[in-house]
Design an enzyme around this catalytic site. Structure first.
Site, mmCIF file in Angstrom:
data_model
loop_
_atom_site.group_PDB
_atom_site.id
_atom_site.type_symbol
_atom_site.label_atom_id
_atom_site.label_comp_id
_atom_site.label_asym_id
_atom_site.label_seq_id
_atom_site.Cartn_x
_atom_site.Cartn_y
_atom_site.Cartn_z
ATOM 1 N N PRO A 145 0.844 -1.206 0.000
ATOM 2 C CA PRO A 145 0.000 0.000 0.000
ATOM 3 C C PRO A 145 0.875 1.249 0.000
ATOM 4 O O PRO A 145 1.623 1.497 0.944
ATOM 5 C CB PRO A 145 -0.800 -0.122 1.306
ATOM 6 C CG PRO A 145 -0.005 -1.039 2.162
ATOM 7 C CD PRO A 145 0.732 -1.967 1.259
ATOM 8 N N VAL A 198 1.939 5.190 0.019
ATOM 9 C CA VAL A 198 1.612 6.539 0.489
ATOM 10 C C VAL A 198 2.790 7.429 0.122
ATOM 11 O O VAL A 198 3.949 7.026 0.283
ATOM 12 C CB VAL A 198 1.371 6.575 2.011
ATOM 13 C CG1 VAL A 198 1.227 8.017 2.493
ATOM 14 C CG2 VAL A 198 0.121 5.774 2.378
ATOM 15 N N ASP A 235 5.988 2.074 1.858
ATOM 16 C CA ASP A 235 5.122 0.913 2.052
ATOM 17 C C ASP A 235 4.460 1.094 3.418
ATOM 18 O O ASP A 235 5.101 0.965 4.457
ATOM 19 C CB ASP A 235 5.960 -0.362 2.009
ATOM 20 C CG ASP A 235 5.125 -1.627 2.123
ATOM 21 O OD1 ASP A 235 3.958 -1.537 2.564
ATOM 22 O OD2 ASP A 235 5.645 -2.709 1.812
ATOM 23 N N HIS A 236 3.170 1.394 3.400
ATOM 24 C CA HIS A 236 2.486 1.759 4.645
ATOM 25 C C HIS A 236 2.324 0.573 5.592
ATOM 26 O O HIS A 236 1.915 0.743 6.749
ATOM 27 C CB HIS A 236 1.108 2.368 4.328
ATOM 28 C CG HIS A 236 0.699 3.449 5.279
ATOM 29 N ND1 HIS A 236 1.192 3.543 6.564
ATOM 30 C CD2 HIS A 236 -0.166 4.492 5.136
ATOM 31 C CE1 HIS A 236 0.655 4.581 7.171
ATOM 32 N NE2 HIS A 236 -0.173 5.184 6.323
ATOM 33 N N ARG A 237 2.636 -0.634 5.125
ATOM 34 C CA ARG A 237 2.613 -1.779 6.030
ATOM 35 C C ARG A 237 3.742 -1.698 7.049
ATOM 36 O O ARG A 237 3.615 -2.189 8.176
ATOM 37 C CB ARG A 237 2.737 -3.085 5.246
ATOM 38 C CG ARG A 237 1.600 -3.361 4.273
ATOM 39 C CD ARG A 237 1.864 -4.621 3.476
ATOM 40 N NE ARG A 237 3.105 -4.520 2.698
ATOM 41 C CZ ARG A 237 3.626 -5.514 1.976
ATOM 42 N NH1 ARG A 237 2.984 -6.689 1.929
ATOM 43 N NH2 ARG A 237 4.734 -5.355 1.294
#
Length: 540
Positions: A318, A320, A511-513
């Site tokens: 994901p 951002v 990587d928003h994880r």
């Protein structure tokens, strides 16, 4: 004895390759390890060597054809052994044909099938089979398509001087001979010099024409020019004679032309066409007619690999993107002072090494941006080494060479490695190993104009930094006002003014994880601090 040669696995994970160019033709004598073909895979263009000493019997794939790994692409008559006698009668039922493991059908949908041998007989009967050019004692290196063009134009291919490696003759050489301009290629436009993506954050500035006359004279006198296969293909597509392209670069004492130089030269010719060029263009349009409404190009090779990698990254991590801007007057001054010193040592110093050192300093304070996610074991892998990838635009698409151990190298060493890797990427001579092992990536879209973007992460990394164009922009600067105190605002704030200053836009995708938005902002703040105060890098 006939030896079949199958397309080898020219790289890990490669399943097929496109025959870019044959370097031999039937009847040519070859030695072991002599290159016989240029093959493009989804990684690079590589030369395929002969496995034996002997002579070429048959080419079983056309230039431009995509061949699966393991398919037979060429056969050889092995030296010192009697050639296999060709069977004139039809093989018995169940008997294998001449090529082991590959049987040609006799019927397709109930109709007689046309085999490769039948097609060859038809071509010979029609007089279209490739002929051996009369060469006397002179060895002629020209692929079949070039020989066909020479016959069509009525040119004795043995009289043409080849401009390719080892004197290989190209279509451009044959056309030049037909036009009678081989010895004096037309050079009409000034050499502008390629602007490489690795030049980092410098604004686009046209090179002066102070050496124009000398370079054009040298280009006109050249009889041989070195260039990568992709560059030669580009020159043919642009209708450019490589010998006419001005260049300062050399390889092994010979002039060397890059893809950027070809593009610049072609654009210059289009921008200011002469009467001759206009006539040639008009003639080409008359021959080809109006352009088609749509054109289709194969989606394969490196372009397809890049697309799949981008798709996998975008739909796995994901994304951002955090944006910021650094005011870099001190960085501009530092680079200006050191540039002359670097040139004396033979190194072209751009802003990129400064940015790389600043990134590493910021990564050490925010280590999660220098990590990856092991999805199988469900672990975050934080890396204590710093291998920075630099995205480079090439004819085949975006490639990412990796500079290893950036924290252990000085500015000049980094500058030298970035320049070398970028050049190898454009020439398609870079190895897989030189594009692996990265922990963080930089993409410099500002080199071609632009301020902000949303870069796609180079998976499995967790962050990528996009650099906008470094140039002067208006900023608000706070300062003491000459206006009487009574005229100031009720709050007593000092007046501000708008002034020009060098700024650098930053776009950080995460990587928003693994990385939270707050951590991304903190990392960017740290990076801005180092870019605005480059002397702080001396403490690292």
């Amino acid at each position: 004895m006939v030896r079949e040669f199958k397309l080898p696995d020219v790289g890990e994970g490669v399943a097929e390759g496109e025959i870019v160019r044959w370097l031999v033709e039937p009847g040519d004598e070859v030695s072991e390890d002599q290159p016989v073909a240029e093959v493009e895979t989804d990684k690079a263009v590589v030369e395929v060597p002969s496995p034996v000493d002997g002579s070429v019997k048959e080419l079983l794939a056309e230039e431009g054809e995509v061949v699966p790994v393991g398919d037979v692409i060429i056969t050889f008559e092995v030296e010192g052994e009697e050639p296999a006698e060709e069977e004139e009668s039809e093989p018995e039922a169940g008997e294998p044909t001449e090529r082991e493991g590959k049987r040609e059908p006799t019927e397709i949908d109930g109709k007689p099938a046309v085999t490769r041998a039948d097609a060859g007989e038809d071509r010979r009967a029609a007089g279209t089979e490739d002929e051996e050019a009369p060469t006397g004692s002179k060895r002629v290196f020209a692929p079949p398509n070039v020989r066909r063009l020479a016959r069509e134009l009525g040119i004795d291919v043995s009289s043409v001087e080849g401009s390719g490696p080892g004197g290989r003759i190209s279509e451009g050489d044959v056309r030049a001979a037909a036009e009678g301009d081989e010895d004096e290629p037309e050079v009409e436009e000034s050499e502008k010099g390629p602007r490489g993506l690795e030049e980092g954050l410098e604004s686009a500035v046209s090179r002066s024409g102070e050496r124009e006359g000398t370079q054009q004279s040298e280009a006109a006198d050249r009889e041989r020019t070195l260039a990568a296969p992709a560059t030669r293909r580009l020159a043919e597509e642009q209708g450019v004679d490589l010998n006419a392209v001005p260049t300062d670069e050399t390889r092994d004492g010979e002039p060397f032309v890059t893809p950027e130089a070809v593009r610049e030269y072609a654009e210059a010719r289009r921008a200011a066409p002469t009467d001759t060029a206009e006539a040639a263009t008009a003639g080409a349009e008359a021959e080809t007619g109006p352009r088609e409404r749509e054109e289709r190009e194969p989606y394969r090779g490196i372009r397809r690999t890049i697309g799949r990698q981008m798709e996998h990254s975008k739909y796995t991590a994901p994304h951002v993107t955090h944006h910021d801007t650094a005011q870099v007057e001190r960085l501009v001054d530092a680079r200006r002072e050191l540039k002359a010193i670097a040139e004396k040592r033979g190194v072209r110093l751009t802003y990129m090494p400064f940015v790389m050192k600043a990134i590493v300093a910021a990564l050490k304070q925010h280590p999660y941006l220098n990590s990856s996610l092991d999805e199988e074991s469900e672990e975050v892998v934080v890396k204590n080494y710093y291998n920075v990838g630099i995205a480079v635009a090439t004819d085949a698409g975006l490639m990412v060479p990796v500079v290893e151990d950036v924290d252990e190298k000085g500015l000049l060493q980094l500058a030298s490695e970035v320049n070398e890797l970028a050049q190898k990427a454009r020439e398609r001579s870079i190895s897989r190993e030189e594009m692996q092992g990265g922990t963080f990536t930089i993409t410099n879209f500002g080199a071609i104009g632009g301020e902000y973007a949303t870069p796609i992460i180079n998976h499995p990394e967790v962050a990528i930094l996009g650099l906008g164009e470094l140039r002067e922009r208006p900023i608000v600067e706070e300062g003491e006002s000459e206006t009487p105190k009574a005229s100031r605002g009720a709050s007593g704030e000092t007046a501000s003014r708008v002034v020009p200053a060098h700024t650098l836009p930053l776009s950080l995708s995460i990587d928003h994880r693994i990385v939270d938005g707050a951590v991304a902002a903190e990392f960017t703040n740290t990076l801005v601090e180092y870019l605005e105060n480059p002397n702080l890098l001396l403490l690292e």
